[in-house]
Design a protein around this motif. Structure first.
Motif, short mmCIF file in Angstrom:
data_model
loop_
_atom_site.label_atom_id
_atom_site.label_comp_id
_atom_site.label_asym_id
_atom_site.label_seq_id
_atom_site.Cartn_x
_atom_site.Cartn_y
_atom_site.Cartn_z
N HIS A 19 41.35 69.34 49.28
CA HIS A 19 41.41 70.01 50.58
C HIS A 19 40.60 69.25 51.63
CE1 HIS A 19 39.90 72.77 53.67
NE2 HIS A 19 41.12 73.29 53.62
N ASP A 20 39.35 68.98 51.34
CA ASP A 20 38.46 68.35 52.31
C ASP A 20 38.90 66.92 52.64
OD1 ASP A 20 37.10 70.72 52.16
OD2 ASP A 20 35.32 69.89 51.18
N THR A 21 39.38 66.20 51.65
CA THR A 21 39.82 64.83 51.89
C THR A 21 41.08 64.80 52.75
OG1 THR A 21 38.77 64.06 49.86
CG2 THR A 21 40.51 62.67 50.77
N VAL A 22 42.04 65.66 52.43
CA VAL A 22 43.26 65.72 53.24
C VAL A 22 42.91 66.04 54.69
CG1 VAL A 22 45.34 67.12 53.68
CG2 VAL A 22 44.86 66.25 51.38
N HIS A 23 42.04 67.03 54.90
CA HIS A 23 41.74 67.45 56.27
C HIS A 23 40.85 66.47 57.02
CE1 HIS A 23 43.76 71.35 56.54
NE2 HIS A 23 43.60 71.39 55.23
N SER A 24 40.09 65.64 56.33
CA SER A 24 39.24 64.69 57.05
C SER A 24 39.87 63.30 57.18
CB SER A 24 37.86 64.58 56.40
OG SER A 24 37.97 64.09 55.09
N ILE A 25 40.64 62.87 56.19
CA ILE A 25 41.20 61.52 56.21
C ILE A 25 42.61 61.48 56.80
CG2 ILE A 25 41.91 59.56 54.76
CD1 ILE A 25 38.87 59.90 54.96
N ASN A 26 43.46 62.42 56.42
CA ASN A 26 44.86 62.37 56.83
C ASN A 26 45.10 62.87 58.26
OD1 ASN A 26 44.77 62.61 53.76
ND2 ASN A 26 46.85 61.94 54.11
N GLN A 27 44.07 63.39 58.91
CA GLN A 27 44.26 63.92 60.26
C GLN A 27 44.66 62.84 61.26
OE1 GLN A 27 40.75 65.78 61.77
NE2 GLN A 27 39.45 64.02 61.33
N ALA A 28 44.39 61.59 60.95
CA ALA A 28 44.77 60.50 61.85
C ALA A 28 46.29 60.30 61.88
CB ALA A 28 44.08 59.21 61.42
N ASP A 29 46.97 60.71 60.80
CA ASP A 29 48.40 60.43 60.68
C ASP A 29 49.30 61.65 60.70
OD1 ASP A 29 48.10 57.56 60.36
OD2 ASP A 29 47.23 58.02 58.40
N TYR A 30 48.72 62.85 60.54
CA TYR A 30 49.52 64.07 60.44
C TYR A 30 48.93 65.16 61.32
CZ TYR A 30 51.45 61.67 56.38
OH TYR A 30 52.05 60.75 55.56
N SER A 31 49.78 66.07 61.76
CA SER A 31 49.33 67.16 62.63
C SER A 31 48.48 68.15 61.84
CB SER A 31 50.52 67.89 63.24
OG SER A 31 51.20 68.65 62.24
N GLU A 32 47.68 68.91 62.55
CA GLU A 32 46.86 69.95 61.92
C GLU A 32 47.75 70.98 61.22
OE1 GLU A 32 43.55 70.49 61.35
OE2 GLU A 32 43.36 68.42 62.03
N GLN A 33 48.89 71.28 61.82
CA GLN A 33 49.81 72.24 61.22
C GLN A 33 50.35 71.72 59.89
OE1 GLN A 33 50.02 71.07 64.37
NE2 GLN A 33 49.71 72.85 65.68
N ALA A 34 50.71 70.45 59.85
CA ALA A 34 51.22 69.85 58.61
C ALA A 34 50.12 69.83 57.54
CB ALA A 34 51.74 68.44 58.86
N LEU A 35 48.90 69.50 57.94
CA LEU A 35 47.78 69.47 56.98
C LEU A 35 47.49 70.86 56.44
CD1 LEU A 35 45.33 66.97 58.71
CD2 LEU A 35 47.02 66.51 56.92
N ALA A 36 47.64 71.88 57.28
CA ALA A 36 47.40 73.27 56.85
C ALA A 36 48.42 73.69 55.79
CB ALA A 36 47.43 74.21 58.04
#
Length: 153
Positions: A19-36
């Motif tokens: 969870h924490d890695t997806v929300h901190s690292i992938n935010q550069a490439d994906y929207s907050e909605q997609a990460l959620a």
């Protein structure tokens, strides 16, 4: 660092790292909605325990500190491969990949493959994977791009 199979009681730690890695690292490439959608804030323990009983992921540990984890499917599919967002670039991913390759070889698998996030694509390329095609995944009204990648073992 020790790389071993998951042990009982480690599921929530693995979920938290994911969870924490997806929300901190992938935010550069994906929207907050997609990460959620990809990594919801709510921990669904029965779902994760059931998953890890089935997939038996490898974990990278430094004492009691979880540094990363990886799953290898029966057919060579890497479904989840994550290194703690505060420990990327320290060789943990490389060590996990070497262990996955050894596991694949022991099973007689001729290739590894994954649907890598745009964020993870450079790591997999550095590990000798080649891009085959770009795909779109859709879930709960969100769409994100992934790259189908493979490597011969």
């Amino acid at each position: 660092m020790e790389i071993r199979k998951i042990r009982s009681g480690e599921t929530s730690s693995i979920w938290r790292l994911f969870h924490d890695t997806v929300h901190s690292i992938n935010q550069a490439d994906y929207s907050e909605q997609a990460l959620a959608v990809l990594a919801p804030d709510q921990y669904d323990e029965p779902r994760w325990v059931s998953r890890f009983i089935r997939t038996q992921p490898l974990v990278a540990m430094d004492g009691n500190l979880l540094l990363g984890f990886a799953e290898l499917g029966e057919d060579g599919r890497i479904d989840m491969f994550y290194v703690h967002h505060q420990h990327q670039g320290e060789g943990i991913g490389r060590a996990l990949m070497q262990r996955l390759r050894a596991e694949a070889a022991s099973r007689g698998l001729s290739r590894l493959y994954c649907e890598a996030s745009i964020t993870a694509q450079p790591f997999f390329e550095n590990m000798g994977f080649v891009s085959l095609e770009q795909r779109e995944l859709a879930r709960q009204g969100q769409v994100w791009k992934v790259i189908l990648m493979e490597s011969k073992t």
